[in-house]
Scaffold this motif. Structure first.
Motif, PDB file in Angstrom:
ATOM      1  N   VAL A  85       0.837  -1.197   0.000  1.00  0.00           N
ATOM      2  CA  VAL A  85       0.000   0.000   0.000  1.00  0.00           C
ATOM      3  C   VAL A  85       0.873   1.248   0.000  1.00  0.00           C
ATOM      4  CG1 VAL A  85      -2.022  -1.033   1.133  1.00  0.00           C
ATOM      5  CG2 VAL A  85      -0.163  -0.147   2.514  1.00  0.00           C
ATOM      6  N   THR A  86       0.263   2.367  -0.363  1.00  0.00           N
ATOM      7  CA  THR A  86       0.896   3.670  -0.209  1.00  0.00           C
ATOM      8  C   THR A  86       0.148   4.370   0.903  1.00  0.00           C
ATOM      9  OG1 THR A  86       1.486   3.759  -2.534  1.00  0.00           O
ATOM     10  CG2 THR A  86       1.459   5.837  -1.352  1.00  0.00           C
ATOM     11  N   CYS A  87       0.873   4.820   1.919  1.00  0.00           N
ATOM     12  CA  CYS A  87       0.247   5.389   3.114  1.00  0.00           C
ATOM     13  C   CYS A  87       0.903   6.702   3.520  1.00  0.00           C
ATOM     14  CB  CYS A  87       0.409   4.438   4.304  1.00  0.00           C
ATOM     15  SG  CYS A  87      -0.225   2.784   4.085  1.00  0.00           S
ATOM     16  N   ASP A  88       0.252   7.355   4.453  1.00  0.00           N
ATOM     17  CA  ASP A  88       0.850   8.445   5.192  1.00  0.00           C
ATOM     18  C   ASP A  88       1.419   7.777   6.438  1.00  0.00           C
ATOM     19  OD1 ASP A  88       1.557  10.782   6.432  1.00  0.00           O
ATOM     20  OD2 ASP A  88      -0.463  11.271   7.066  1.00  0.00           O
ATOM     21  N   ALA A  89       2.695   7.429   6.413  1.00  0.00           N
ATOM     22  CA  ALA A  89       3.249   6.583   7.468  1.00  0.00           C
ATOM     23  C   ALA A  89       4.578   7.098   7.991  1.00  0.00           C
ATOM     24  CB  ALA A  89       3.422   5.167   6.937  1.00  0.00           C
ATOM     25  N   PRO A  90       4.543   8.069   8.872  1.00  0.00           N
ATOM     26  CA  PRO A  90       5.811   8.533   9.441  1.00  0.00           C
ATOM     27  C   PRO A  90       6.351   7.522  10.450  1.00  0.00           C
ATOM     28  CG  PRO A  90       3.965   9.729  10.389  1.00  0.00           C
ATOM     29  CD  PRO A  90       3.407   8.811   9.348  1.00  0.00           C
ATOM     30  N   ASP A  91       7.267   6.667   9.996  1.00  0.00           N
ATOM     31  CA  ASP A  91       7.815   5.597  10.845  1.00  0.00           C
ATOM     32  C   ASP A  91       8.424   6.120  12.131  1.00  0.00           C
ATOM     33  OD1 ASP A  91       7.181   3.494   9.129  1.00  0.00           O
ATOM     34  OD2 ASP A  91       8.937   3.908   7.908  1.00  0.00           O
ATOM     35  N   GLN A  92       9.046   7.284  12.058  1.00  0.00           N
ATOM     36  CA  GLN A  92       9.698   7.805  13.243  1.00  0.00           C
ATOM     37  C   GLN A  92       8.700   8.105  14.359  1.00  0.00           C
ATOM     38  OE1 GLN A  92       9.601   9.238  10.273  1.00  0.00           O
ATOM     39  NE2 GLN A  92       8.973  11.366  10.423  1.00  0.00           N
ATOM     40  N   GLU A  93       7.432   8.328  14.026  1.00  0.00           N
ATOM     41  CA  GLU A  93       6.437   8.616  15.057  1.00  0.00           C
ATOM     42  C   GLU A  93       5.791   7.363  15.621  1.00  0.00           C
ATOM     43  OE1 GLU A  93       3.537  11.700  14.317  1.00  0.00           O
ATOM     44  OE2 GLU A  93       4.815  12.486  12.738  1.00  0.00           O
ATOM     45  N   TRP A  94       5.442   6.411  14.762  1.00  0.00           N
ATOM     46  CA  TRP A  94       4.625   5.281  15.205  1.00  0.00           C
ATOM     47  C   TRP A  94       5.315   3.940  15.096  1.00  0.00           C
ATOM     48  CZ3 TRP A  94       0.953   7.996  11.496  1.00  0.00           C
ATOM     49  CH2 TRP A  94       0.406   9.117  12.125  1.00  0.00           C
ATOM     50  N   GLY A  95       6.582   3.926  14.782  1.00  0.00           N
ATOM     51  CA  GLY A  95       7.378   2.703  14.791  1.00  0.00           C
ATOM     52  C   GLY A  95       6.881   1.585  13.900  1.00  0.00           C
ATOM     53  N   GLY A  96       6.143   1.900  12.842  1.00  0.00           N
ATOM     54  CA  GLY A  96       5.657   0.877  11.927  1.00  0.00           C
ATOM     55  C   GLY A  96       4.438   0.124  12.423  1.00  0.00           C
ATOM     56  N   LEU A  97       3.942   0.462  13.613  1.00  0.00           N
ATOM     57  CA  LEU A  97       2.774  -0.246  14.126  1.00  0.00           C
ATOM     58  C   LEU A  97       1.493   0.143  13.394  1.00  0.00           C
ATOM     59  CD1 LEU A  97       3.471  -0.098  17.961  1.00  0.00           C
ATOM     60  CD2 LEU A  97       3.749  -2.048  16.423  1.00  0.00           C
ATOM     61  N   ILE A  98       1.441   1.361  12.891  1.00  0.00           N
ATOM     62  CA  ILE A  98       0.218   1.835  12.258  1.00  0.00           C
ATOM     63  C   ILE A  98       0.581   2.826  11.153  1.00  0.00           C
ATOM     64  CG2 ILE A  98      -0.152   3.770  13.833  1.00  0.00           C
ATOM     65  CD1 ILE A  98      -3.152   3.018  13.836  1.00  0.00           C
ATOM     66  N   ALA A  99      -0.185   2.792  10.080  1.00  0.00           N
ATOM     67  CA  ALA A  99      -0.022   3.733   8.973  1.00  0.00           C
ATOM     68  C   ALA A  99      -1.416   4.245   8.612  1.00  0.00           C
ATOM     69  CB  ALA A  99       0.633   3.052   7.780  1.00  0.00           C
ATOM     70  N   ILE A 100      -1.502   5.506   8.251  1.00  0.00           N
ATOM     71  CA  ILE A 100      -2.787   6.161   8.035  1.00  0.00           C
ATOM     72  C   ILE A 100      -3.044   6.334   6.536  1.00  0.00           C
ATOM     73  CG2 ILE A 100      -4.136   8.243   8.570  1.00  0.00           C
ATOM     74  CD1 ILE A 100      -3.336   6.631  11.060  1.00  0.00           C
ATOM     75  N   ASN A 101      -4.318   6.236   6.152  1.00  0.00           N
ATOM     76  CA  ASN A 101      -4.776   6.504   4.791  1.00  0.00           C
ATOM     77  C   ASN A 101      -4.047   5.647   3.758  1.00  0.00           C
ATOM     78  OD1 ASN A 101      -6.439   7.736   2.933  1.00  0.00           O
ATOM     79  ND2 ASN A 101      -5.136   9.521   2.680  1.00  0.00           N
ATOM     80  N   CYS A 102      -4.163   4.329   3.885  1.00  0.00           N
ATOM     81  CA  CYS A 102      -3.455   3.387   3.025  1.00  0.00           C
ATOM     82  C   CYS A 102      -4.258   3.035   1.785  1.00  0.00           C
ATOM     83  CB  CYS A 102      -3.141   2.100   3.801  1.00  0.00           C
ATOM     84  SG  CYS A 102      -2.036   2.381   5.177  1.00  0.00           S
ATOM     85  N   ILE A 103      -3.629   3.212   0.637  1.00  0.00           N
ATOM     86  CA  ILE A 103      -4.267   2.937  -0.641  1.00  0.00           C
ATOM     87  C   ILE A 103      -3.483   1.807  -1.310  1.00  0.00           C
ATOM     88  CG2 ILE A 103      -4.806   3.912  -2.906  1.00  0.00           C
ATOM     89  CD1 ILE A 103      -4.889   6.663  -1.476  1.00  0.00           C
ATOM     90  N   PRO A 104      -4.158   0.762  -1.820  1.00  0.00           N
ATOM     91  CA  PRO A 104      -3.451  -0.348  -2.456  1.00  0.00           C
ATOM     92  C   PRO A 104      -2.578   0.106  -3.621  1.00  0.00           C
ATOM     93  CG  PRO A 104      -5.769  -0.864  -2.173  1.00  0.00           C
ATOM     94  CD  PRO A 104      -5.602   0.580  -1.821  1.00  0.00           C
ATOM     95  N   ILE A 105      -1.408  -0.505  -3.741  1.00  0.00           N
ATOM     96  CA  ILE A 105      -0.519  -0.225  -4.866  1.00  0.00           C
ATOM     97  C   ILE A 105      -0.944  -1.152  -6.009  1.00  0.00           C
ATOM     98  CG2 ILE A 105       1.842  -0.407  -5.740  1.00  0.00           C
ATOM     99  CD1 ILE A 105       2.810   0.146  -2.880  1.00  0.00           C
ATOM    100  N   THR A 106      -1.254  -0.555  -7.129  1.00  0.00           N
ATOM    101  CA  THR A 106      -1.607  -1.337  -8.305  1.00  0.00           C
ATOM    102  C   THR A 106      -0.558  -1.103  -9.374  1.00  0.00           C
ATOM    103  OG1 THR A 106      -3.010   0.454  -9.117  1.00  0.00           O
ATOM    104  CG2 THR A 106      -4.090  -1.266  -7.836  1.00  0.00           C
ATOM    105  N   ALA A 107      -0.173  -2.183 -10.036  1.00  0.00           N
ATOM    106  CA  ALA A 107       0.897  -2.083 -11.045  1.00  0.00           C
ATOM    107  C   ALA A 107       0.376  -1.599 -12.369  1.00  0.00           C
ATOM    108  CB  ALA A 107       1.551  -3.433 -11.227  1.00  0.00           C
TER     109      ALA A 107
END
Length: 107
Positions: A85-107
């Protein structure tokens, strides 16, 4: 026996999450980070609520897909093994536990 234990543990986590004071509402911005998530759920799901509460996030009023247990995809063609997916995912804030507004990646 183990199923009873998992039900009790889940109930305890949900109760603790509900009892915690409201946290900060995460911003919802245009997704720009390619992520490999173990699962993608609704922001209104109990799983998303529990993880968000443990991180001090308040998902109340949000209606976006949430990625759980995510890691960045750094190489195109990477074998994700989960949901790409493509998300709004600042790893430094949430440590990879959660990502917001995830849209599937389509080729």
């Amino acid at each position: 026996m183990f199923s009873k234990l998992s039900v009790v543990c889940t109930s305890v986590l949900i109760t603790l999450a509900a009892a915690m004071p409201g946290g900060t509402t995460p911003p919802v911005t245009t997704p720009t980070s390619n992520q490999c998530c173990n699962s993608v759920v609704s922001s209104t799901s109990s799983a998303a609520s529990v993880v968000a509460a443990l991180l001090g996030l308040d998902l109340t009023g949000l209606n976006v897909p949430i990625g759980l247990s995510c890691s960045p995809i750094t190489v195109l063609g990477n074998n994700c093994g989960g949901t790409s997916v493509t998300c709004d995912a600042p790893d430094q804030e949430w440590g990879g536990l959660i990502a917001i507004n995830c849209i599937p990646i389509t080729a």
